[in-house]
Design a protein around this motif. Structure first.
Motif, PDB file in Angstrom:
ATOM      1  N   LEU A  42      44.591  49.661  42.685  1.00  0.00           N
ATOM      2  CA  LEU A  42      43.408  49.585  41.864  1.00  0.00           C
ATOM      3  C   LEU A  42      43.254  48.850  40.660  1.00  0.00           C
ATOM      4  O   LEU A  42      42.316  48.091  40.454  1.00  0.00           O
ATOM      5  N   VAL A  43      44.504  48.653  39.714  1.00  0.00           N
ATOM      6  CA  VAL A  43      44.236  48.110  38.877  1.00  0.00           C
ATOM      7  C   VAL A  43      44.150  46.266  39.155  1.00  0.00           C
ATOM      8  O   VAL A  43      43.534  45.580  38.733  1.00  0.00           O
ATOM      9  N   VAL A  44      44.794  45.909  40.355  1.00  0.00           N
ATOM     10  CA  VAL A  44      44.561  44.628  40.805  1.00  0.00           C
ATOM     11  C   VAL A  44      43.086  44.342  41.230  1.00  0.00           C
ATOM     12  O   VAL A  44      42.552  43.246  40.861  1.00  0.00           O
ATOM     13  N   GLN A  45      42.548  45.276  41.902  1.00  0.00           N
ATOM     14  CA  GLN A  45      41.220  45.157  42.257  1.00  0.00           C
ATOM     15  C   GLN A  45      40.149  45.128  41.237  1.00  0.00           C
ATOM     16  O   GLN A  45      39.425  44.210  41.124  1.00  0.00           O
ATOM     17  N   LEU A  46      40.452  45.666  40.122  1.00  0.00           N
ATOM     18  CA  LEU A  46      39.810  45.863  39.101  1.00  0.00           C
ATOM     19  C   LEU A  46      39.927  44.474  38.088  1.00  0.00           C
ATOM     20  O   LEU A  46      38.711  44.078  37.477  1.00  0.00           O
ATOM     21  N   LEU A  47      41.183  44.309  38.001  1.00  0.00           N
ATOM     22  CA  LEU A  47      41.254  43.021  37.103  1.00  0.00           C
ATOM     23  C   LEU A  47      40.510  41.645  38.205  1.00  0.00           C
ATOM     24  O   LEU A  47      39.902  40.853  37.534  1.00  0.00           O
ATOM     25  N   HIS A  51      37.350  39.508  36.868  1.00  0.00           N
ATOM     26  CA  HIS A  51      37.427  37.861  36.789  1.00  0.00           C
ATOM     27  C   HIS A  51      36.076  37.422  37.419  1.00  0.00           C
ATOM     28  O   HIS A  51      35.784  36.373  36.791  1.00  0.00           O
ATOM     29  N   LEU A  52      35.701  38.028  38.506  1.00  0.00           N
ATOM     30  CA  LEU A  52      34.406  37.553  38.961  1.00  0.00           C
ATOM     31  C   LEU A  52      33.195  37.617  37.950  1.00  0.00           C
ATOM     32  O   LEU A  52      32.292  36.907  38.238  1.00  0.00           O
ATOM     33  N   ASP A  53      33.122  38.543  37.004  1.00  0.00           N
ATOM     34  CA  ASP A  53      32.223  38.591  35.941  1.00  0.00           C
ATOM     35  C   ASP A  53      32.265  37.375  35.018  1.00  0.00           C
ATOM     36  O   ASP A  53      31.219  37.050  34.288  1.00  0.00           O
ATOM     37  N   GLU A  54      33.467  36.700  34.874  1.00  0.00           N
ATOM     38  CA  GLU A  54      33.483  35.685  33.901  1.00  0.00           C
ATOM     39  C   GLU A  54      32.510  34.626  34.294  1.00  0.00           C
ATOM     40  O   GLU A  54      32.213  34.214  35.524  1.00  0.00           O
ATOM     41  N   PRO A  55      31.911  33.991  33.364  1.00  0.00           N
ATOM     42  CA  PRO A  55      31.103  32.741  33.649  1.00  0.00           C
ATOM     43  C   PRO A  55      31.670  31.425  33.908  1.00  0.00           C
ATOM     44  O   PRO A  55      31.046  30.351  34.209  1.00  0.00           O
ATOM     45  N   VAL A  56      33.073  31.570  34.205  1.00  0.00           N
ATOM     46  CA  VAL A  56      33.736  30.299  34.568  1.00  0.00           C
ATOM     47  C   VAL A  56      33.232  29.837  35.782  1.00  0.00           C
ATOM     48  O   VAL A  56      33.418  30.707  36.833  1.00  0.00           O
ATOM     49  N   ALA A  57      32.821  28.621  36.128  1.00  0.00           N
ATOM     50  CA  ALA A  57      32.534  28.000  37.709  1.00  0.00           C
ATOM     51  C   ALA A  57      33.737  28.082  38.541  1.00  0.00           C
ATOM     52  O   ALA A  57      34.617  27.443  38.135  1.00  0.00           O
ATOM     53  N   THR A  58      33.563  29.007  39.331  1.00  0.00           N
ATOM     54  CA  THR A  58      34.859  28.602  40.515  1.00  0.00           C
ATOM     55  C   THR A  58      34.425  27.389  41.429  1.00  0.00           C
ATOM     56  O   THR A  58      33.320  27.451  41.984  1.00  0.00           O
ATOM     57  N   ARG A 105      38.673  36.164  49.861  1.00  0.00           N
ATOM     58  CA  ARG A 105      39.851  36.905  50.049  1.00  0.00           C
ATOM     59  C   ARG A 105      39.775  38.317  49.715  1.00  0.00           C
ATOM     60  O   ARG A 105      40.202  39.258  49.960  1.00  0.00           O
ATOM     61  N   THR A 106      39.513  38.431  48.236  1.00  0.00           N
ATOM     62  CA  THR A 106      39.412  39.636  47.376  1.00  0.00           C
ATOM     63  C   THR A 106      38.407  40.356  48.165  1.00  0.00           C
ATOM     64  O   THR A 106      38.867  41.871  48.393  1.00  0.00           O
ATOM     65  N   LEU A 107      37.298  40.178  48.659  1.00  0.00           N
ATOM     66  CA  LEU A 107      36.138  40.805  49.238  1.00  0.00           C
ATOM     67  C   LEU A 107      36.730  41.432  50.482  1.00  0.00           C
ATOM     68  O   LEU A 107      36.650  42.528  50.928  1.00  0.00           O
ATOM     69  N   LEU A 108      37.144  40.545  51.475  1.00  0.00           N
ATOM     70  CA  LEU A 108      37.824  41.034  52.618  1.00  0.00           C
ATOM     71  C   LEU A 108      39.090  41.912  52.452  1.00  0.00           C
ATOM     72  O   LEU A 108      38.976  42.897  53.289  1.00  0.00           O
TER      73      LEU A 108
END
Length: 132
Positions: A42-47, A51-58, A105-108
């Motif tokens: 759960l901690v890994v998923q939350l982290l 990270h997805l909320d960060e404004p850094v462009a992936t 990968r996180t989503l799947l």
């Protein structure tokens, strides 16, 4: 003030633990280890979600969904087998998507993890296929 005159919750505090509580040392250790594994996942998923909320462009790229899906299913096979769940994948038509590979990968991984977690023992998880 005696307990009988207080709220009903007072009585529940003195109720012994449920009979489903692990009785032996090994059962308690295994229950604790399972709890730690679930909390860690759960901690890994939350982290990852934070990270997805960060404004850094992936970086965006074309992702082949079939191979990524097979890889993600492979990451969950041992747990599914241990639970007696048949986890399969069927790639009907090769599909691509434009996005960030790690985000997909996180989503799947989260979707498959939930499917394994909430499928009853002996169940089947199928239909993980993509169409154009």
């Amino acid at each position: 003030m005696n307990c009988a005159r207080r709220s009903p919750q007072c009585k529940s505090r003195s109720t012994p633990l449920a009979s489903s509580a692990p009785a032996t040392f090994d059962e308690r250790r295994d229950a604790l280890a399972n709890g730690v594994r679930r909390a860690s996942a759960l901690v890994v998923q939350l982290l990852k979600l934070a990270h997805l909320d960060e404004p850094v462009a992936t970086p965006r790229e074309t992702i082949e969904l079939g191979p990524l899906l097979i890889e993600c299913v492979g990451d969950h096979i041992a747990r599914a087998e241990g639970k007696g769940v048949d986890l399969g994948v069927d790639i009907v038509t090769p599909s691509t998507i434009h996005g960030a590979t790690e985000d997909m990968r996180t989503l799947l991984g989260t979707l498959i993890d939930n499917a394994v977690r909430y499928t009853p023992q002996g169940g089947t998880i199928d239909g993980l296929s993509f169409l154009r």
